[in-house]
Design a protein around this motif. Structure first.
Motif, PDB file in Angstrom:
ATOM      1  N   ARG A   1     -29.462 -80.641  59.897  1.00 11.95           N
ATOM      2  CA  ARG A   1     -30.287 -81.676  58.746  1.00 11.95           C
ATOM      3  C   ARG A   1     -29.844 -81.306  57.577  1.00 11.95           C
ATOM      4  O   ARG A   1     -29.730 -82.417  56.883  1.00 11.95           O
ATOM      5  N   PHE A   2     -29.137 -80.173  57.144  1.00 10.71           N
ATOM      6  CA  PHE A   2     -28.344 -79.791  55.821  1.00 10.71           C
ATOM      7  C   PHE A   2     -26.939 -81.018  55.814  1.00 10.71           C
ATOM      8  O   PHE A   2     -26.933 -81.705  54.920  1.00 10.71           O
ATOM      9  N   LYS A   3     -26.546 -81.016  57.154  1.00  7.37           N
ATOM     10  CA  LYS A   3     -25.252 -81.819  56.915  1.00  7.37           C
ATOM     11  C   LYS A   3     -25.619 -83.303  56.762  1.00  7.37           C
ATOM     12  O   LYS A   3     -24.915 -84.154  55.946  1.00  7.37           O
ATOM     13  N   GLU A   4     -26.858 -83.947  57.501  1.00  6.60           N
ATOM     14  CA  GLU A   4     -27.290 -85.383  57.384  1.00  6.60           C
ATOM     15  C   GLU A   4     -27.671 -85.460  55.721  1.00  6.60           C
ATOM     16  O   GLU A   4     -27.176 -86.602  55.360  1.00  6.60           O
ATOM     17  N   PHE A   5     -28.213 -84.541  55.147  1.00  6.10           N
ATOM     18  CA  PHE A   5     -28.719 -84.560  53.837  1.00  6.10           C
ATOM     19  C   PHE A   5     -27.381 -84.682  52.879  1.00  6.10           C
ATOM     20  O   PHE A   5     -27.543 -85.454  51.818  1.00  6.10           O
ATOM     21  N   ALA A   6     -26.376 -83.661  53.269  1.00  2.61           N
ATOM     22  CA  ALA A   6     -25.441 -83.765  52.262  1.00  2.61           C
ATOM     23  C   ALA A   6     -24.366 -85.119  52.459  1.00  2.61           C
ATOM     24  O   ALA A   6     -23.872 -85.427  51.251  1.00  2.61           O
ATOM     25  N   SER A   7     -24.476 -85.703  53.478  1.00  4.05           N
ATOM     26  CA  SER A   7     -23.776 -86.927  53.655  1.00  4.05           C
ATOM     27  C   SER A   7     -24.456 -88.259  52.978  1.00  4.05           C
ATOM     28  O   SER A   7     -23.847 -89.181  52.611  1.00  4.05           O
ATOM     29  N   SER A   8     -25.766 -88.066  52.594  1.00  6.90           N
ATOM     30  CA  SER A   8     -26.634 -89.285  52.111  1.00  6.90           C
ATOM     31  C   SER A   8     -26.781 -88.873  50.721  1.00  6.90           C
ATOM     32  O   SER A   8     -27.223 -89.979  50.046  1.00  6.90           O
ATOM     33  N   ILE A   9     -26.872 -87.878  50.245  1.00  2.44           N
ATOM     34  CA  ILE A   9     -27.462 -87.774  48.729  1.00  2.44           C
ATOM     35  C   ILE A   9     -26.064 -87.962  47.822  1.00  2.44           C
ATOM     36  O   ILE A   9     -24.989 -87.615  48.112  1.00  2.44           O
ATOM     37  N   ASP A  10     -26.381 -88.666  46.580  1.00  2.00           N
ATOM     38  CA  ASP A  10     -25.388 -88.948  45.713  1.00  2.00           C
ATOM     39  C   ASP A  10     -24.837 -87.678  44.888  1.00  2.00           C
ATOM     40  O   ASP A  10     -25.683 -87.122  44.236  1.00  2.00           O
TER      41      ASP A  10
ATOM     42  N   GLU B   1     -33.791 -70.162  42.206  1.00  2.00           N
ATOM     43  CA  GLU B   1     -32.790 -69.608  42.458  1.00  2.00           C
ATOM     44  C   GLU B   1     -32.103 -70.388  43.933  1.00  2.00           C
ATOM     45  O   GLU B   1     -31.093 -70.666  43.978  1.00  2.00           O
ATOM     46  N   ASP B   2     -33.205 -70.441  44.681  1.00  2.00           N
ATOM     47  CA  ASP B   2     -32.930 -71.040  46.073  1.00  2.00           C
ATOM     48  C   ASP B   2     -32.488 -72.405  45.771  1.00  2.00           C
ATOM     49  O   ASP B   2     -31.475 -72.834  46.643  1.00  2.00           O
ATOM     50  N   LEU B   3     -33.228 -73.077  45.162  1.00  2.00           N
ATOM     51  CA  LEU B   3     -32.848 -74.545  45.056  1.00  2.00           C
ATOM     52  C   LEU B   3     -31.576 -74.567  44.204  1.00  2.00           C
ATOM     53  O   LEU B   3     -30.914 -75.528  44.737  1.00  2.00           O
ATOM     54  N   ILE B   4     -31.130 -73.948  43.268  1.00  2.00           N
ATOM     55  CA  ILE B   4     -29.714 -73.892  42.728  1.00  2.00           C
ATOM     56  C   ILE B   4     -28.961 -73.725  43.936  1.00  2.00           C
ATOM     57  O   ILE B   4     -27.685 -74.228  43.972  1.00  2.00           O
ATOM     58  N   SER B   5     -28.987 -72.702  44.646  1.00  2.00           N
ATOM     59  CA  SER B   5     -27.973 -72.004  45.515  1.00  2.00           C
ATOM     60  C   SER B   5     -27.910 -73.439  46.797  1.00  2.00           C
ATOM     61  O   SER B   5     -26.749 -73.580  47.082  1.00  2.00           O
ATOM     62  N   TYR B   6     -29.051 -73.922  47.136  1.00  2.00           N
ATOM     63  CA  TYR B   6     -28.791 -74.901  48.126  1.00  2.00           C
ATOM     64  C   TYR B   6     -28.295 -76.043  47.606  1.00  2.00           C
ATOM     65  O   TYR B   6     -27.359 -76.789  48.171  1.00  2.00           O
ATOM     66  N   THR B   7     -28.479 -76.614  46.298  1.00  2.00           N
ATOM     67  CA  THR B   7     -27.875 -77.638  45.726  1.00  2.00           C
ATOM     68  C   THR B   7     -26.435 -77.375  45.578  1.00  2.00           C
ATOM     69  O   THR B   7     -25.638 -78.316  45.903  1.00  2.00           O
ATOM     70  N   ARG B   8     -26.037 -76.383  45.285  1.00  2.00           N
ATOM     71  CA  ARG B   8     -24.607 -75.720  45.094  1.00  2.00           C
ATOM     72  C   ARG B   8     -23.994 -75.949  46.419  1.00  2.00           C
ATOM     73  O   ARG B   8     -22.582 -76.537  46.581  1.00  2.00           O
ATOM     74  N   ASP B   9     -24.494 -75.432  47.626  1.00  2.00           N
ATOM     75  CA  ASP B   9     -23.955 -75.654  48.836  1.00  2.00           C
ATOM     76  C   ASP B   9     -23.568 -77.061  49.369  1.00  2.00           C
ATOM     77  O   ASP B   9     -22.736 -77.551  49.898  1.00  2.00           O
ATOM     78  N   VAL B  10     -24.845 -78.016  48.948  1.00  2.00           N
ATOM     79  CA  VAL B  10     -24.582 -79.497  49.448  1.00  2.00           C
ATOM     80  C   VAL B  10     -23.361 -79.896  48.379  1.00  2.00           C
ATOM     81  O   VAL B  10     -22.544 -80.651  49.089  1.00  2.00           O
ATOM     82  N   LEU B  11     -23.128 -79.518  47.394  1.00  2.00           N
ATOM     83  CA  LEU B  11     -22.043 -80.129  46.421  1.00  2.00           C
ATOM     84  C   LEU B  11     -20.823 -79.501  47.049  1.00  2.00           C
ATOM     85  O   LEU B  11     -19.646 -80.485  47.330  1.00  2.00           O
ATOM     86  N   LEU B  12     -20.696 -78.468  47.293  1.00  2.00           N
ATOM     87  CA  LEU B  12     -19.439 -77.736  48.052  1.00  2.00           C
ATOM     88  C   LEU B  12     -19.083 -78.436  49.275  1.00  2.00           C
ATOM     89  O   LEU B  12     -17.826 -78.900  49.588  1.00  2.00           O
ATOM     90  N   TYR B  13     -20.010 -78.682  50.115  1.00  2.00           N
ATOM     91  CA  TYR B  13     -20.031 -79.207  51.702  1.00  2.00           C
ATOM     92  C   TYR B  13     -19.415 -80.627  51.331  1.00  2.00           C
ATOM     93  O   TYR B  13     -18.546 -80.914  52.048  1.00  2.00           O
ATOM     94  N   GLN B  14     -19.933 -81.315  50.173  1.00  2.00           N
ATOM     95  CA  GLN B  14     -19.395 -82.724  50.060  1.00  2.00           C
ATOM     96  C   GLN B  14     -17.933 -82.795  49.675  1.00  2.00           C
ATOM     97  O   GLN B  14     -17.318 -83.643  50.260  1.00  2.00           O
ATOM     98  N   GLN B  15     -17.463 -81.834  49.239  1.00  2.00           N
ATOM     99  CA  GLN B  15     -16.188 -81.998  48.362  1.00  2.00           C
ATOM    100  C   GLN B  15     -15.241 -80.984  49.426  1.00  2.00           C
ATOM    101  O   GLN B  15     -13.866 -81.683  49.685  1.00  2.00           O
ATOM    102  N   ALA B  16     -15.700 -79.878  49.972  1.00  2.00           N
ATOM    103  CA  ALA B  16     -14.757 -79.256  50.740  1.00  2.00           C
ATOM    104  C   ALA B  16     -15.599 -78.376  51.988  1.00  2.00           C
ATOM    105  O   ALA B  16     -15.886 -77.299  51.653  1.00  2.00           O
TER     106      ALA B  16
END
Length: 564
Positions: free
Chosen positions: A312-321, A282-297
């Motif tokens: 660290r979260f922001k840097e990860f979000a900007s580097s992942i496809d 659940e935590d992984l799904i939530s984290y991945t969802r936050d990254v996707l949302l952060y990339q788009q909006a």
């Protein structure tokens, strides 16, 4: 005696119900303007305030000292309802009182006027647990409600309630409470109790509650007890089984960096600390969802890591496809479904880690856009075949479009399902004594026969229908060959059909299945070889009319006569 937090801090006013402002405002307006209904339906997930809202409504509609639609909670009526001591407000648990007699008792008592309050209020919790007969008894009361009686039905599963009940109520859908609202409510309670807390711990609890305020307060209660009247992040992680943001970030960076061994070590460290495997997913799904949302909006993720400024979260979000994130969520969901009933979650998490470490979001996109080199041998061979076909087509046109020689029918593909051949030796004896009346009798009870079958058996027979019948036999045609194959091999289904006909008609015929597309040919072959008296049709051409009569007697309106 100690009382749980969710009981002590249960809302006593509409304004204290967390996260349901639209519903509470509507109810207050209805009370102030005297436009209340005789029946309400409160639906929504557990712990979102349905029963609390029902009790507050019962107080407000009977309180003589209202302030903007809110009960005063000071008068005798309000206090009696709060303590559950007012006879005119009756709370019923439908899970344990779901019979017809209980609802009839309510219906009979509802006719009498309230003794102490202005309105008699029935709160029926978990109403979806009522039996069919109980719903029918309740429906009569809702159709013709007595004066000064209000019904409030609460349920977590509204799809189980008959539409006839729903249509006679005002429905309010309680939504899941956001983590932000849960967090703010917990902060308020802890400040009132003068208990020290870590904000990060409350955010972990708010996420673990999954939209239920009661669940959040229950977890908070455990954390306070575990931490000796103090709320710390470590205690919150221990009680909820959640994983720290640091370990989540480590794991995500390792699997997306395709380094499997460190990712497996991080995963094992998480399990060794006693973290819950399902909560980890659940935590992984939530984290991945936050990254996707952060990339788009980015503005939509005002609670990334629950409000922490995580560089660290922001840097990860900007580097992942984003394509990798989509594949990760799909993989996580698949593993989550497989883990529901396992007793060895560590095995699934190891498989998950290897899968995630092998994901490559660019590979699919590259495969779609990849181009084959012109000098590829396969391309050259295909080009030669196309050129040869074009040459043959030109030749045919020059010859006046002569028809090509008839080709043999294509054989069934080898990789397709092998359909069992129809055994006509079982069908012909039935046709020998088949009658139209026997078939009509079967068709008359066919619907009742389907109702006797199990859901799975009914699904198979949905594409089948009787096509011929005698006193001791029945031919059933299936629309699809693959379903015919399955039904033929299912002896349990055949027995159920035979036993069902025995119950409905007093006879247990032998049942033979055929594919629908082969049935006309089987019927023609039988009529061509089985004349009255047993002689083949080709020996008695003058007997054509009796053959037609015989066919009509056996198959009725299914027979279509065509001239040669």
């Amino acid at each position: 005696m100690y009382r749980a937090l969710y009981r002590v801090w249960r809302p006593q006013r509409f304004d204290e119900i967390v996260g349901q402002q639209m519903i509470t405002q509507t109810l207050k307006n209805a009370i102030v303007t005297h436009q209340t209904s005789h029946a309400y339906l409160f639906t929504g997930p557990r712990g979102t305030g349905k029963t609390s809202a029902a009790k507050i409504f019962a107080k407000a509609i009977n309180c003589h000292h209202l302030v903007d639609g809110e009960p005063c909670n000071q008068c005798d009526t309000c206090q009696a309802i709060t303590k559950g001591q007012l006879n005119d407000v009756i709370e019923i648990d439908a899970a344990s009182n779901n019979g017809v007699e209980e609802i009839r008792d309510i219906r009979d008592k509802a006719k009498y006027a309230p003794t102490e309050a202005d309105y008699k209020v029935y709160i029926i919790d978990e109403v979806h647990m009522l039996s069919t007969g109980a719903f029918n008894a309740l429906l009569k009361t809702l159709e013709e409600p007595p004066a000064n009686v209000i019904f409030i039905l609460a349920t977590t599963e509204p799809h189980k309630i008959p539409l006839t009940i729903i249509s006679r109520t005002q429905r309010f859908d309680f939504r899941r409470i956001t983590a932000k609202d849960s967090y703010e409510r917990m902060v308020y309670i802890l400040q009132q109790k003068d208990v020290s807390y870590d904000e990060k711990a409350l955010r972990v609890i708010a996420q673990a509650a999954e939209g239920g305020m009661r669940d959040a307060l229950s977890i908070l209660d455990q954390v306070i007890s575990f931490g000796d009247n103090e709320v710390t992040l470590d205690d919150a992680l221990m009680v909820t089984g959640s994983v720290t943001k640091k370990l989540i970030a480590d794991y995500m960076e390792e699997v997306t960096g395709h380094v499997t061994k460190p990712a497996l070590e991080t995963m094992r460290q998480i399990l060794q600390e006693g973290k819950d495997a399902n909560r980890f997913i659940e935590d992984l799904i939530s984290y991945t969802r936050d990254v996707l949302l952060y990339q788009q909006a980015p503005e939509m993720v005002d609670s990334v890591a629950m409000g922490e400024d995580d560089q660290r979260f922001k840097e990860f979000a900007s580097s992942i496809d984003a394509e990798v994130l989509y594949q990760m969520i799909k993989t996580l969901n698949d593993i989550q479904q497989q883990m529901r009933f396992t007793t060895h979650p560590d095995v699934y998490l190891e498989v998950l880690t290897v899968k995630l470490a092998q994901l490559d979001g660019q590979s699919q996109a590259q495969a779609k856009t990849a181009q084959v080199a012109p000098d590829d041998p396969t391309v050259q061979k295909l080009a030669q075949q196309v050129q040869q076909l074009q040459s043959e087509l030109t030749t045919l046109k020059q010859q006046g479009g002569a028809r090509p020689a008839p080709t043999k029918p294509k054989a069934a593909p080898r990789n397709g399902p092998v359909v069992k051949k129809v055994n006509v030796s079982q069908i012909y004896p039935i046709l020998d004594s088949a009658k139209k009346n026997d078939l009509l009798k079967i068709r008359d009870v066919w619907g009742d026969l389907m109702n006797i079958l199990s859901v799975t058996q009914r699904a198979l027979m949905h594409v089948a229908q009787p096509v011929a019948a005698s006193d001791d036999g029945l031919v059933v045609a299936f629309d699809y060959a693959i379903i015919y194959q399955k039904a033929t091999d299912d002896q349990t289904l055949i027995d159920a059909l035979s036993n069902g006909l025995d119950r409905l008609m007093g006879q247990s015929p032998k049942i033979v299945c055929v594919p629908k597309d082969q049935w006309p040919q089987i019927r023609r072959d039988y009529l061509a070889t089985h004349q009255p008296g047993g002689a083949p049709a080709k020996e008695q051409p003058e007997k054509a009319a009796p053959v037609v009569d015989q066919a009509k007697n056996m198959f009725g309106d299914l027979v279509e006569v065509k001239p040669d």
